[in-house]
Design a protein around this motif. Structure first.
Motif, mmCIF file in Angstrom:
data_model
loop_
_atom_site.group_PDB
_atom_site.id
_atom_site.type_symbol
_atom_site.label_atom_id
_atom_site.label_comp_id
_atom_site.label_asym_id
_atom_site.label_seq_id
_atom_site.Cartn_x
_atom_site.Cartn_y
_atom_site.Cartn_z
ATOM 1 N N LEU A 142 0.545 -0.600 -0.429
ATOM 2 C CA LEU A 142 -0.254 0.076 -0.277
ATOM 3 C C LEU A 142 1.048 0.912 -0.132
ATOM 4 C CD1 LEU A 142 -2.366 -0.831 2.453
ATOM 5 C CD2 LEU A 142 -1.905 -1.495 0.335
ATOM 6 N N ILE A 143 2.114 1.263 0.592
ATOM 7 C CA ILE A 143 2.943 2.749 0.726
ATOM 8 C C ILE A 143 2.951 2.917 -0.857
ATOM 9 C CG2 ILE A 143 5.370 3.265 1.287
ATOM 10 C CD1 ILE A 143 5.148 1.523 3.588
ATOM 11 N N PRO A 144 3.253 2.521 -1.632
ATOM 12 C CA PRO A 144 3.987 3.429 -2.832
ATOM 13 C C PRO A 144 2.888 4.404 -3.354
ATOM 14 C CG PRO A 144 4.688 1.377 -3.332
ATOM 15 C CD PRO A 144 4.150 1.459 -2.038
ATOM 16 N N SER A 145 1.169 3.746 -3.406
ATOM 17 C CA SER A 145 0.253 4.611 -3.814
ATOM 18 C C SER A 145 -0.139 6.219 -2.720
ATOM 19 C CB SER A 145 -1.023 4.060 -4.251
ATOM 20 O OG SER A 145 -1.249 3.125 -2.792
ATOM 21 N N VAL A 146 0.050 5.324 -1.571
ATOM 22 C CA VAL A 146 -0.054 5.944 -0.661
ATOM 23 C C VAL A 146 1.104 7.005 -0.803
ATOM 24 C CG1 VAL A 146 -0.488 6.471 2.118
ATOM 25 C CG2 VAL A 146 -1.274 4.484 0.813
ATOM 26 N N PHE A 147 2.241 6.594 -0.814
ATOM 27 C CA PHE A 147 3.158 7.826 -1.052
ATOM 28 C C PHE A 147 2.891 8.868 -2.138
ATOM 29 C CE2 PHE A 147 7.832 9.308 -1.240
ATOM 30 C CZ PHE A 147 7.995 9.603 -0.561
ATOM 31 N N ALA A 148 2.417 8.420 -3.150
ATOM 32 C CA ALA A 148 2.044 9.228 -4.201
ATOM 33 C C ALA A 148 0.847 9.974 -4.148
ATOM 34 C CB ALA A 148 2.325 8.230 -5.574
ATOM 35 N N SER A 149 -0.138 9.833 -3.302
ATOM 36 C CA SER A 149 -0.968 10.674 -3.193
ATOM 37 C C SER A 149 -0.816 11.410 -2.387
ATOM 38 C CB SER A 149 -2.447 9.068 -2.512
ATOM 39 O OG SER A 149 -1.588 9.628 -1.305
ATOM 40 N N SER A 150 -0.167 11.882 -1.949
ATOM 41 C CA SER A 150 -0.180 12.703 -1.229
ATOM 42 C C SER A 150 1.176 14.218 -1.983
ATOM 43 C CB SER A 150 0.474 12.766 -0.140
ATOM 44 O OG SER A 150 1.902 12.780 0.214
ATOM 45 N N ASN A 151 1.723 13.932 -3.138
ATOM 46 C CA ASN A 151 2.526 14.634 -3.466
ATOM 47 C C ASN A 151 2.573 14.423 -5.058
ATOM 48 O OD1 ASN A 151 5.428 14.599 -1.192
ATOM 49 N ND2 ASN A 151 4.385 12.351 -1.443
ATOM 50 N N LEU A 152 2.014 13.117 -5.652
ATOM 51 C CA LEU A 152 1.939 13.474 -7.607
ATOM 52 C C LEU A 152 0.643 13.426 -8.164
ATOM 53 C CD1 LEU A 152 4.238 9.919 -7.684
ATOM 54 C CD2 LEU A 152 4.978 12.382 -7.568
ATOM 55 N N TYR A 176 -10.021 -14.915 1.965
ATOM 56 C CA TYR A 176 -10.119 -14.568 1.268
ATOM 57 C C TYR A 176 -10.461 -12.782 2.263
ATOM 58 C CZ TYR A 176 -10.503 -17.475 -2.870
ATOM 59 O OH TYR A 176 -9.609 -17.953 -3.149
ATOM 60 N N ALA A 177 -10.435 -12.457 3.134
ATOM 61 C CA ALA A 177 -10.663 -11.345 4.320
ATOM 62 C C ALA A 177 -9.458 -10.678 3.744
ATOM 63 C CB ALA A 177 -10.925 -11.714 5.568
ATOM 64 N N ILE A 178 -8.520 -10.938 4.039
ATOM 65 C CA ILE A 178 -7.185 -11.124 3.861
ATOM 66 C C ILE A 178 -6.326 -9.428 2.644
ATOM 67 C CG2 ILE A 178 -4.287 -10.441 3.625
ATOM 68 C CD1 ILE A 178 -4.943 -13.391 5.195
ATOM 69 N N PRO A 179 -6.847 -10.208 1.467
ATOM 70 C CA PRO A 179 -7.047 -9.028 -0.027
ATOM 71 C C PRO A 179 -8.484 -8.091 -0.024
ATOM 72 C CG PRO A 179 -7.653 -11.085 -0.192
ATOM 73 C CD PRO A 179 -7.417 -11.818 1.269
ATOM 74 N N THR A 180 -9.600 -8.688 0.999
ATOM 75 C CA THR A 180 -10.455 -7.619 1.073
ATOM 76 C C THR A 180 -9.802 -6.067 1.749
ATOM 77 O OG1 THR A 180 -12.361 -9.274 0.922
ATOM 78 C CG2 THR A 180 -12.959 -7.216 1.518
ATOM 79 N N GLY A 181 -9.394 -7.011 2.933
ATOM 80 C CA GLY A 181 -8.862 -5.546 3.773
ATOM 81 C C GLY A 181 -8.407 -5.344 3.572
ATOM 82 N N LEU A 182 -6.925 -5.390 2.923
ATOM 83 C CA LEU A 182 -6.185 -4.485 1.817
ATOM 84 C C LEU A 182 -6.834 -3.536 0.933
ATOM 85 C CD1 LEU A 182 -3.294 -7.616 1.579
ATOM 86 C CD2 LEU A 182 -2.803 -5.627 3.145
ATOM 87 N N LEU A 241 -7.750 1.629 -0.722
ATOM 88 C CA LEU A 241 -8.457 3.383 -1.064
ATOM 89 C C LEU A 241 -8.936 4.078 -0.130
ATOM 90 C CD1 LEU A 241 -11.057 0.764 -2.552
ATOM 91 C CD2 LEU A 241 -9.480 2.515 -3.304
ATOM 92 N N PHE A 242 -8.947 4.029 1.188
ATOM 93 C CA PHE A 242 -8.980 4.932 2.803
ATOM 94 C C PHE A 242 -7.713 5.434 3.013
ATOM 95 C CE2 PHE A 242 -9.165 5.442 6.722
ATOM 96 C CZ PHE A 242 -10.399 5.777 7.676
ATOM 97 N N LEU A 243 -7.121 4.812 3.021
ATOM 98 C CA LEU A 243 -5.516 5.765 3.093
ATOM 99 C C LEU A 243 -5.316 6.688 1.903
ATOM 100 C CD1 LEU A 243 -3.783 2.473 4.386
ATOM 101 C CD2 LEU A 243 -4.371 4.520 6.260
ATOM 102 N N ASN A 244 -5.495 6.053 0.414
ATOM 103 C CA ASN A 244 -5.203 7.429 -0.540
ATOM 104 C C ASN A 244 -6.651 8.495 -0.677
ATOM 105 O OD1 ASN A 244 -3.578 5.957 -3.139
ATOM 106 N ND2 ASN A 244 -3.894 4.032 -2.275
ATOM 107 N N TYR A 245 -7.297 8.083 0.551
ATOM 108 C CA TYR A 245 -8.153 9.099 0.046
ATOM 109 C C TYR A 245 -8.015 9.979 0.789
ATOM 110 C CZ TYR A 245 -12.318 11.681 1.355
ATOM 111 O OH TYR A 245 -13.424 12.391 1.771
ATOM 112 N N PHE A 246 -7.726 9.838 2.122
ATOM 113 C CA PHE A 246 -7.239 10.976 3.540
ATOM 114 C C PHE A 246 -5.709 11.296 2.920
ATOM 115 C CE2 PHE A 246 -10.447 8.818 5.480
ATOM 116 C CZ PHE A 246 -10.805 9.979 6.773
ATOM 117 N N ALA A 247 -4.696 10.741 2.155
ATOM 118 C CA ALA A 247 -3.726 11.028 2.150
ATOM 119 C C ALA A 247 -3.789 12.137 0.752
ATOM 120 C CB ALA A 247 -2.866 9.959 1.344
ATOM 121 N N LEU A 248 -4.417 11.282 -0.154
ATOM 122 C CA LEU A 248 -5.495 12.684 -1.015
ATOM 123 C C LEU A 248 -5.341 14.029 -0.957
ATOM 124 C CD1 LEU A 248 -4.968 12.916 -4.559
ATOM 125 C CD2 LEU A 248 -7.476 12.699 -4.281
#
Length: 201
Positions: free
Chosen positions: A106-116, A157-163, A168-175
């Protein structure tokens, strides 16, 4: 006297990104070798180290051959995409979505959402989403003896669902926070331009 504009609205600080990548690469290297030589787990140890070496080589290139202070939006996209592919490859070799380190996808996309740019962020989110789905369906077993553990399908299947939800949640707030940061950058750029014009006069 003309002041150069050192910050761009959509960019990453090169040295900060390099240091973060070295932390990640060294963490991968230490973890892989501890699991192999201390816990004596069975997995494709050589391929895993080769994948880590690719990340190290790319960071050496970024350190010595990329001379700009800031990474442009396109350059940052290229390296963040490489980070996702590299980590996905490691996870593929070591249990896929069941690997506890899959959260780091999850880190690369979250990192990008606040900078790119938002298009860059959406592209990285899509790639991360595809990686999560791929690793849920296709991967090698967890390193032995962990591969003998029986996992309930609901839990599996709960693991990928949680991820995906966390992605989506982290990227929204980082954005949201990234927009505020970009507004401050734009204001700083305008102030620098005004100061530069005053010096020219």
């Amino acid at each position: 006297m003309e002041l150069s504009k050192i910050s761009e609205t959509y960019s990453l600080n090169r040295l900060t990104y390099i240091n973060l990548r070295w932390i990640g690469i060294l963490g991968q290297l230490v973890t892989i070798n501890i699991v192999k030589f201390i816990f004596d787990f069975n997995f494709d140890f050589i391929s895993a180290n080769l994948i880590i070496c690719i990340g190290a080589i790319s960071n050496i290139f970024l350190t010595y051959y990329y001379n700009k202070i800031q990474l442009s939006n396109q350059s940052a996209l290229n390296f963040l995409l490489l980070d996702i592919i590299q980590l996905s490859s490691l996870l593929y070799l070591t249990g896929g979505i069941l690997n506890p380190f899959s959260i780091f996808l999850l880190i690369p996309s979250v990192f990008a959402s606040s900078n790119l740019k938002i298009k860059t962020n959406l592209f990285l989110i899509s790639v991360t989403l595809i990686s999560i789905i791929f690793l849920t369906i296709y991967s090698k077993e967890l390193p032995g003896p962990l591969n003998k553990i029986i996992i309930n399908n609901y839990y599996y299947y709960a693991i990928p669902t949680g991820l995906i939800i966390a992605l989506l949640f982290l990227n929204y707030f980082a954005l949201i926070f990234g927009k505020e940061s970009n507004l401050r950058k734009e204001a700083l750029n305008k102030i620098q331009e005004l100061i530069s014009k005053e010096h020219e006069l």
